[in-house]
Motif scaffolding. Structure first.
Motif, PDB file in Angstrom:
ATOM      1  N   GLN A 234       0.824  -1.207   0.000  1.00 56.35           N
ATOM      2  CA  GLN A 234       0.000   0.000   0.000  1.00 56.35           C
ATOM      3  C   GLN A 234       0.862   1.263   0.000  1.00 56.35           C
ATOM      4  O   GLN A 234       0.510   2.268  -0.626  1.00 56.35           O
ATOM      5  CB  GLN A 234      -0.921  -0.012   1.231  1.00 56.35           C
ATOM      6  CG  GLN A 234      -1.970   1.095   1.228  1.00 56.35           C
ATOM      7  CD  GLN A 234      -2.928   0.971   2.394  1.00 56.35           C
ATOM      8  OE1 GLN A 234      -2.708   0.183   3.302  1.00 56.35           O
ATOM      9  NE2 GLN A 234      -4.004   1.750   2.350  1.00 56.35           N
TER      10      GLN A 234
ATOM     11  N   ASN B 150       0.359   2.753  -6.790  1.00 55.20           N
ATOM     12  CA  ASN B 150       0.125   2.210  -8.133  1.00 55.20           C
ATOM     13  C   ASN B 150       1.397   2.023  -8.944  1.00 55.20           C
ATOM     14  O   ASN B 150       1.351   1.411 -10.014  1.00 55.20           O
ATOM     15  CB  ASN B 150      -0.841   3.120  -8.895  1.00 55.20           C
ATOM     16  CG  ASN B 150      -2.204   3.170  -8.234  1.00 55.20           C
ATOM     17  OD1 ASN B 150      -2.631   2.195  -7.624  1.00 55.20           O
ATOM     18  ND2 ASN B 150      -2.891   4.305  -8.356  1.00 55.20           N
TER      19      ASN B 150
ATOM     20  N   GLU C 166      -3.647 -13.028  -4.879  1.00 57.21           N
ATOM     21  CA  GLU C 166      -4.172 -11.669  -4.747  1.00 57.21           C
ATOM     22  C   GLU C 166      -3.218 -10.655  -5.379  1.00 57.21           C
ATOM     23  O   GLU C 166      -3.660  -9.669  -5.988  1.00 57.21           O
ATOM     24  CB  GLU C 166      -4.397 -11.331  -3.271  1.00 57.21           C
ATOM     25  CG  GLU C 166      -5.544 -12.110  -2.633  1.00 57.21           C
ATOM     26  CD  GLU C 166      -5.727 -11.748  -1.164  1.00 57.21           C
ATOM     27  OE1 GLU C 166      -5.289 -10.652  -0.766  1.00 57.21           O
ATOM     28  OE2 GLU C 166      -6.297 -12.568  -0.412  1.00 57.21           O
ATOM     29  N   ILE C 167      -1.934 -10.865  -5.222  1.00 57.18           N
ATOM     30  CA  ILE C 167      -0.952  -9.954  -5.807  1.00 57.18           C
ATOM     31  C   ILE C 167      -1.003 -10.012  -7.333  1.00 57.18           C
ATOM     32  O   ILE C 167      -0.923  -8.979  -8.019  1.00 57.18           O
ATOM     33  CB  ILE C 167       0.461 -10.293  -5.286  1.00 57.18           C
ATOM     34  CG1 ILE C 167       0.570  -9.896  -3.800  1.00 57.18           C
ATOM     35  CG2 ILE C 167       1.540  -9.600  -6.104  1.00 57.18           C
ATOM     36  CD1 ILE C 167       1.841 -10.348  -3.133  1.00 57.18           C
TER      37      ILE C 167
ATOM     38  N   GLU D 215      -3.556 -10.721  -9.068  1.00 54.72           N
ATOM     39  CA  GLU D 215      -4.796 -10.059  -9.493  1.00 54.72           C
ATOM     40  C   GLU D 215      -4.629  -8.545  -9.573  1.00 54.72           C
ATOM     41  O   GLU D 215      -5.405  -7.861 -10.256  1.00 54.72           O
ATOM     42  CB  GLU D 215      -5.922 -10.411  -8.525  1.00 54.72           C
ATOM     43  CG  GLU D 215      -6.385 -11.869  -8.636  1.00 54.72           C
ATOM     44  CD  GLU D 215      -7.400 -12.250  -7.559  1.00 54.72           C
ATOM     45  OE1 GLU D 215      -7.697 -11.384  -6.703  1.00 54.72           O
ATOM     46  OE2 GLU D 215      -7.893 -13.398  -7.581  1.00 54.72           O
ATOM     47  N   LYS D 216      -3.619  -8.016  -8.873  1.00 53.61           N
ATOM     48  CA  LYS D 216      -3.314  -6.586  -8.929  1.00 53.61           C
ATOM     49  C   LYS D 216      -2.340  -6.269 -10.067  1.00 53.61           C
ATOM     50  O   LYS D 216      -1.826  -5.150 -10.167  1.00 53.61           O
ATOM     51  CB  LYS D 216      -2.692  -6.123  -7.602  1.00 53.61           C
ATOM     52  CG  LYS D 216      -3.616  -6.236  -6.396  1.00 53.61           C
ATOM     53  CD  LYS D 216      -2.880  -5.818  -5.121  1.00 53.61           C
ATOM     54  CE  LYS D 216      -3.742  -5.932  -3.895  1.00 53.61           C
ATOM     55  NZ  LYS D 216      -4.818  -4.924  -3.845  1.00 53.61           N
ATOM     56  N   ASN D 217      -2.041  -7.284 -10.912  1.00 57.09           N
ATOM     57  CA  ASN D 217      -1.090  -7.154 -12.019  1.00 57.09           C
ATOM     58  C   ASN D 217       0.323  -6.827 -11.506  1.00 57.09           C
ATOM     59  O   ASN D 217       1.059  -6.049 -12.112  1.00 57.09           O
ATOM     60  CB  ASN D 217      -1.554  -6.079 -13.017  1.00 57.09           C
ATOM     61  CG  ASN D 217      -2.819  -6.486 -13.735  1.00 57.09           C
ATOM     62  OD1 ASN D 217      -2.982  -7.643 -14.105  1.00 57.09           O
ATOM     63  ND2 ASN D 217      -3.735  -5.534 -13.925  1.00 57.09           N
TER      64      ASN D 217
END
Length: 575
Positions: A475, A479, A508-509, A511-513
């Motif tokens: 976090q 981005n 999950e990571i 999925e965040k590309n």
């Protein structure tokens, strides 16, 4: 046979030149052992002669089974206090029943130690951490010292194993002080302390015993109310089978377990400390359990109460140049001669002298430096020590040890569930990746790449913490983050729960590309990564030997993607 009977290692190679050293060492220790044994029996609430009984057969058994020539086995202050603390809480009617329980306690302690030794479970003593040991030892030493005030003051002060009760009982009876007893006790303390500072080779304990006996005999101090040892039964202890009721066994087994572990810990720590001074490594921890257990079992059949190694006598043994365990034989011979012929000489020995010997001996158990060191460097362990000390002092020794062990385990669990999690960065002009908080301006940080290190095994207790810390750092990057490298050098194990969580984290990571890499995993960890299915989520990434290789791959997206086949091939080669 040499493994199970250690005396076969040194006896065939015994030299004539060793005899004189062993003789001197054994007799010197014996001279100290006799008054100490009687004094420590008093701490345990037993007649003084039982201290001498405990200084015969246990020593002979250890002679054959022990692995340390430096250890001097016999009655000690700590175990004596534990005996008194454990039996003092029971409703025991009559001194005969008390003695029977103390003797059976030695048998039970021996059985526990022997069983632990046979099954090679000496590692259990590691749960008694140093702060716990220091805390209860210092508290026990204070209890021992104040418990001897009844003899130093010559007053009829009620016994107790709790410090505040002792203080209250002393305060109530302070007006009954016999000044002759008090003067004798203070004189004994001063003589021992001053002679030790002047010349440690002088047998100060023996000297105060002799002076005390002479003073009582020639000055007729008994008529002034001076308490003396009185008649000590002559003769050797007879063979008796220690028998008590089943209810008594259920009552004393917790104190037996405490005595077994504490006694073993004392012996092994003393043996290793003296061994380090000589630069040798001969002591066998599990064999020591067998030796101590056998010593207590055999001793219990000859009216001995629990024994272990004495630090003071072991130190004297080493200073006198002991060569082998045979030195214990000469100590035993001196005790036997005392029981057969010399016990009348101790008739006029003042109890205040024995109290002075105890007080000086156990004062050295109080450690002032270690708590200060912990306060400066390890405050959590300092509070373990402090709590152990206070509970032992005001509630009881077994309770203090138990609470101390539980607190130590809780701290260990807390540390493993919240291990060191650190973000790494590249040190300028090098291939090294280090903690960004430690190296400051020397580190080159990147917005598109996060490199982390987890300094612990990954298991169900800390997997959630790992996930929380990782996503916290993700976090922070925002981005701009495109890749994550997990430096797994310190991860030596991943259990099934953690493997499932790590797999979910990687999913999950992705999925965040964001790409995920693992670098530096050792062989067993790599095996778990493959067998647990974690590798199935790394189908587009690689396992790397070094962090710099993972960074190089991340920086060059045109490289050929590592397939599962390639990873499996690398794993087989042990890369």
């Amino acid at each position: 046979m040499q493994k199970f009977l250690p005396f076969l290692q040194w006896l065939p190679n015994y030299k004539k030149t060793d005899f004189s050293k062993d003789l001197i060492s054994g007799l010197t220790v014996g001279v100290i052992l006799i008054p100490q044994a009687m004094a420590y029996a008093m701490i345990a609430g037993l007649p003084p002669v039982y201290g001498l009984y405990a200084a015969i057969f246990p020593l002979l058994v250890y002679l054959f089974l022990g692995t340390s020539k430096n250890l001097a086995i016999g009655p000690v202050a700590m175990d004596s206090l534990l005996v008194a603390a454990g039996l003092g809480t029971l409703a025991i009617s009559g001194i005969e029943n008390y003695i029977a329980l103390a003797i059976f306690l030695a048998f039970l302690v021996g059985v526990i130690q022997l069983t632990l030794g046979v099954f090679r479970m000496g590692f259990l003593v590691n749960f008694l951490s140093k702060p716990v040991i220091s805390g209860f030892t210092s508290a026990a030493a204070l209890i021992i010292i104040f418990s001897q005030l009844k003899h130093l003051l010559g007053a009829n002060i009620a016994r107790s194993n709790r410090f505040h009760d002792l203080l209250l009982n002393v305060w109530k009876k302070i007006s009954d002080t016999n000044m002759y007893d008090f003067a004798i006790g203070i004189a004994g303390i001063l003589i021992i302390v001053l002679l030790k500072r002047w010349n440690k080779k002088i047998p100060s304990i023996l000297l105060v015993v002799v002076l005390g006996i002479i003073a009582v005999h020639f000055l007729k101090l008994e008529r002034f109310g001076v308490k003396i040892v009185g008649d000590i039964p002559m003769g050797l202890p007879s063979f008796q089978q220690p028998l008590v009721s089943w209810d008594s066994i259920l009552s004393i087994w917790p104190i037996a377990l405490t005595l077994a572990l504490v006694g073993y810990l004392e012996a092994i720590s003393i043996g290793k400390a003296l061994q380090e001074k000589e630069g040798k490594d001969s002591i066998d921890a599990n064999q020591e359990l067998i030796a101590l257990g056998s010593s207590n079992i055999v001793g219990s059949f000859f009216q001995a109460y629990p024994v272990t190694a004495s630090f003071s006598r072991s130190a004297i043994k080493g200073e006198t140049g002991v060569k082998t365990n045979l030195a214990a034989l000469f100590s035993v011979m001196l005790v036997v001669l005392t029981l057969l012929f010399l016990t009348p000489l101790f008739y006029n020995l003042p109890n205040a002298i024995l109290a002075s010997i105890i007080m000086v001996s156990v004062f050295g158990l109080i450690d002032f430096r270690y708590p200060r060191k912990l306060w400066q460097n390890n405050k959590d362990e300092f509070f373990v020590l402090l709590i152990t000390f206070l509970i032992t002092l005001f509630i009881g020794i077994p309770q203090g040890v138990l609470v101390g062990v539980l607190l130590s385990l809780l701290i260990m669990v807390y540390r493993t569930s919240n291990p060191h999690f650190v973000v790494l960065g590249n040190i300028k002009d090098s291939d090294y990746y280090k903690n960004i908080n430690r190296f400051g301006d020397e580190i080159v940080e990147r917005d598109d790449l996060l490199i982390v290190r987890f300094d612990s095994q990954l298991y169900f207790g800390n997997a959630g913490y790992f996930k929380k810390q990782l996503f916290k750092e993700i976090q922070k990057k925002g981005n701009t983050l495109k890749g994550i490298i997990l430096n797994a050098e310190a991860i030596n194990y991943i259990d099934s729960s953690a493997a499932a969580i790590l797999t979910k984290v990687i999913q999950e990571i992705h999925e965040k590309n964001i790409q995920f890499y693992i670098a530096g995993a050792i062989g067993p960890t790599r095996d778990i990564i493959f067998s647990s299915g974690i590798i199935n989520e790394l189908h587009k990434e690689c396992l790397f030997v070094k962090t710099k290789e993972a960074v190089a791959y991340f920086d060059n997206p045109e490289s050929v993607l590592c397939t599962n086949a390639k990873i499996a091939h690398q794993n087989k080669k042990g890369l």
